[in-house]
Each structure stands twice: as structure tokens, then as C-alpha cells.
Design a protein around this motif. Structure first.
Motif, short mmCIF file in Angstrom:
data_model
loop_
_atom_site.label_atom_id
_atom_site.label_comp_id
_atom_site.label_asym_id
_atom_site.label_seq_id
_atom_site.Cartn_x
_atom_site.Cartn_y
_atom_site.Cartn_z
N CYS A 227 -47.76 17.58 -15.80
CA CYS A 227 -47.39 17.94 -14.43
C CYS A 227 -47.93 19.34 -14.16
O CYS A 227 -47.74 20.25 -14.98
CB CYS A 227 -45.88 17.95 -14.24
N LEU A 228 -48.57 19.51 -13.03
CA LEU A 228 -49.09 20.82 -12.64
C LEU A 228 -48.40 21.26 -11.36
O LEU A 228 -48.42 20.54 -10.36
CB LEU A 228 -50.60 20.76 -12.42
N ARG A 229 -47.75 22.43 -11.41
CA ARG A 229 -47.10 22.97 -10.22
C ARG A 229 -47.95 24.05 -9.60
O ARG A 229 -48.39 24.99 -10.27
CB ARG A 229 -45.72 23.53 -10.57
N VAL A 230 -48.19 23.92 -8.30
CA VAL A 230 -48.93 24.92 -7.53
C VAL A 230 -47.91 25.60 -6.63
O VAL A 230 -47.29 24.95 -5.78
CB VAL A 230 -50.04 24.27 -6.69
N GLU A 231 -47.71 26.92 -6.81
CA GLU A 231 -46.67 27.63 -6.08
C GLU A 231 -47.27 28.78 -5.28
O GLU A 231 -48.14 29.50 -5.77
CB GLU A 231 -45.62 28.17 -7.05
N LYS A 232 -46.80 28.92 -4.06
CA LYS A 232 -47.24 30.05 -3.22
C LYS A 232 -46.05 30.61 -2.47
O LYS A 232 -45.36 29.89 -1.75
CB LYS A 232 -48.32 29.61 -2.22
N ARG A 233 -45.81 31.90 -2.67
CA ARG A 233 -44.73 32.59 -1.94
C ARG A 233 -45.33 33.34 -0.76
O ARG A 233 -46.42 33.89 -0.84
CB ARG A 233 -43.98 33.56 -2.86
N PHE A 234 -44.60 33.35 0.34
CA PHE A 234 -45.06 33.96 1.58
C PHE A 234 -44.21 35.18 1.91
O PHE A 234 -42.99 35.17 1.72
CB PHE A 234 -44.99 32.95 2.73
N ASP A 235 -44.86 36.22 2.41
CA ASP A 235 -44.18 37.45 2.79
C ASP A 235 -44.08 37.56 4.31
O ASP A 235 -44.75 36.84 5.05
CB ASP A 235 -44.93 38.66 2.25
N ASN A 236 -43.26 38.51 4.74
CA ASN A 236 -43.20 38.91 6.15
C ASN A 236 -42.95 37.74 7.10
O ASN A 236 -43.56 37.61 8.15
CB ASN A 236 -44.51 39.61 6.56
N TYR A 237 -42.05 36.85 6.68
CA TYR A 237 -41.63 35.75 7.55
C TYR A 237 -42.79 34.84 7.95
O TYR A 237 -42.79 34.25 9.02
CB TYR A 237 -40.93 36.28 8.81
N GLU A 238 -43.79 34.69 7.08
CA GLU A 238 -44.94 33.84 7.43
C GLU A 238 -44.55 32.38 7.63
O GLU A 238 -45.18 31.67 8.40
CB GLU A 238 -46.01 33.94 6.33
N LEU A 239 -43.52 31.92 6.90
CA LEU A 239 -43.07 30.54 7.07
C LEU A 239 -41.95 30.42 8.09
O LEU A 239 -41.48 29.31 8.37
CB LEU A 239 -42.59 29.98 5.72
N PHE A 240 -41.53 31.55 8.65
CA PHE A 240 -40.41 31.58 9.60
C PHE A 240 -40.76 30.73 10.83
O PHE A 240 -41.71 31.04 11.56
CB PHE A 240 -40.16 33.03 10.01
N ASP A 241 -40.03 29.63 11.05
CA ASP A 241 -40.20 28.82 12.26
C ASP A 241 -41.65 28.34 12.41
O ASP A 241 -42.21 28.33 13.50
CB ASP A 241 -39.78 29.67 13.48
N SER A 242 -42.26 27.94 11.30
CA SER A 242 -43.68 27.56 11.32
C SER A 242 -43.85 26.04 11.24
O SER A 242 -42.90 25.29 11.02
CB SER A 242 -44.41 28.22 10.16
N VAL A 243 -45.10 25.62 11.40
CA VAL A 243 -45.49 24.23 11.15
C VAL A 243 -46.61 24.26 10.12
O VAL A 243 -47.59 24.99 10.28
CB VAL A 243 -45.97 23.54 12.44
N ILE A 244 -46.45 23.50 9.04
CA ILE A 244 -47.48 23.46 8.01
C ILE A 244 -48.00 22.03 7.85
O ILE A 244 -47.32 21.05 8.20
CB ILE A 244 -46.96 23.97 6.65
N ARG A 245 -49.21 21.93 7.31
CA ARG A 245 -49.82 20.63 7.02
C ARG A 245 -50.65 20.77 5.76
O ARG A 245 -51.58 21.58 5.71
CB ARG A 245 -50.70 20.16 8.18
N LEU A 246 -50.31 20.00 4.74
CA LEU A 246 -51.03 20.04 3.48
C LEU A 246 -52.06 18.91 3.44
O LEU A 246 -51.79 17.79 3.87
CB LEU A 246 -50.08 19.89 2.31
N THR A 247 -53.24 19.22 2.91
CA THR A 247 -54.30 18.23 2.74
C THR A 247 -54.80 18.30 1.30
O THR A 247 -55.05 19.39 0.78
CB THR A 247 -55.47 18.50 3.70
#
Length: 205
Positions: free
Chosen positions: A94-114
Motif C-alpha cells: 500500500c502506498l499513501r500519498v499525503e499532502k497538507r495544505f496551509d493558509n486555509y487552502e482547502l477551506f470551503d473548496s472544491v477538489i477533483r483528483l485524476t
């Protein structure tokens, strides 16, 4: 000797748009985790990218006197494409890919992974199935920067400081979890298109 998988065409699959609320279970959503599982005895590959549409509004303290709107509001935000990398997944790992975001980058956002890579697609339904790589994704609270830690018992806070700071989530937001079966094929030529067209054509004879 283990060889890379090269027996079939690599495909592109996506989560579709995911709304990330400012808070998940009363803590900030600040980390994305993607899990790749290789259940085979061959090395498999995947390239992953993230489309991020940030909040249309900067984070502010909410007033208790904010009026309720009865209209239909729309918010159009430009997407930023983030290349998360290309990954080789060893057999039976199993490989985990992790990314932490600063400065409320994910705050009330919409994301799409491809993801583009060695995924098995059912020719009848065009849905992802077992056989090659499997992938899931989730957003949650990393524990970094305090937040809920101030309300945790000392033992749990110490565990977080020693472990979750580096990897994983302290709390996951279940509304953002996308299991492998919910990813959607987005290749132009879907294997089932020809069978659907053939069936449709046969119906007219």
C-alpha cells in the motif's frame, strides 16, 4: 524477478468534484490522503493530479446576524492544477500519498483528483474493478497547529504530537471519502462504448 505491468493500456479515472467543507467534525480540513493498493505480483504505476477550486470568499469570522438568503447563489472559481507526482507501487504493498495544505487552502473548496495508470476497467460497465491498482482518497484534519488538541486528554495529545504530525489524519471527514468503486473512467474511448453502440445499432435492425 518482478517486472513492471505493461500488458494493457493505462487508463485515466477521476473522483469528480468533491466539496470540502471548512470544518470536518469541528476541526479544519487541512490534509489530503490518497491510498494506492497493489494486490498483484507486478510493479504498477500511477500518476496523480489534483484540481483545486478555492473558496470564493476569504475565511472570515461569521456573524450571528448574517441574513439567510432565499435565492439561488452561484460562485465561479478558477481551478488550479497541482501535479502530485508519478508513483511506482511495489507488489503487494500500500502506498499513501499525503499532502497538507496551509493558509486555509482547502477551506470551503472544491477538489477533483485524476489518476492515470494501471487500473482495471470492466468492459461492460466501464467501472473500475479488481485486478490491478486500487485507489481511494479522503480529506481530514492532520492535527497540525493545535485545533482539537487543546481539548484532548494529555495522552492523546502526546500521541498526536509523536505520530500524526508526520503522517496520517487525526480525524477524517467521511463526506470527502471516495472509495475505489466510485472513481469514474474519463478516457475518450471507453471499452464499453463500442458494445453500447453495437447494441443500439442492433436494436434498430
Amino acid at each position: 524477478m518482478t517486472n513492471d505491468h505493461r500488458e494493457q493500456k493505462q487508463v485515466t479515472i477521476t473522483t469528480g468534484p468533491i466539496y470540502v467543507a471548512p470544518l470536518g467534525l469541528w476541526v479544519p480540513n487541512d490534509k489530503l490522503i490518497i491510498t494506492l493498493k497493489n494486490p498483484t505480483h507486478k510493479k504498477l504505476r500511477a500518476q496523480i493530479s489534483l484540481g483545486l477550486c478555492p473558496s470564493p470568499n476569504a475565511p472570515v469570522a461569521l456573524s450571528t446576524s448574517v441574513p439567510l438568503s432565499t435565492s439561488v447563489d452561484t460562485f465561479e472559481v478558477n481551478e488550479t492544477e497541482i501535479n502530485l507526482g508519478s508513483f511506482k507501487v511495489d507488489p503487494m504493498t500500500c502506498l499513501r500519498v499525503e499532502k497538507r495544505f496551509d493558509n486555509y487552502e482547502l477551506f470551503d473548496s472544491v477538489i477533483r483528483l485524476t489518476a492515470f495508470g494501471d487500473f482495471e476497467i470492466c468492459e461492460d460497465s466501464c467501472e473500475p474493478i479488481c485486478g490491478l491498482l486500487e485507489i481511494t482518497s479522503v480529506v481530514g484534519f492532520s492535527g497540525y497547529g493545535g485545533g482539537l488538541l487543546t481539548a484532548l486528554p494529555a495522552e492523546m495529545a502526546a500521541l498526536n504530537q509523536a505520530y500524526y504530525y508526520y503522517s496520517g489524519l487525526l480525524i477524517s471527514d467521511p463526506s470527502t471519502f471516495v472509495p475505489y468503486g466510485d472513481w469514474v473512467l474519463c478516457d475518450t474511448h471507453c471499452p464499453c462504448d463500442s458494445s453500447s453502440s453495437s447494441s443500439s445499432s442492433d436494436d434498430h435492425h
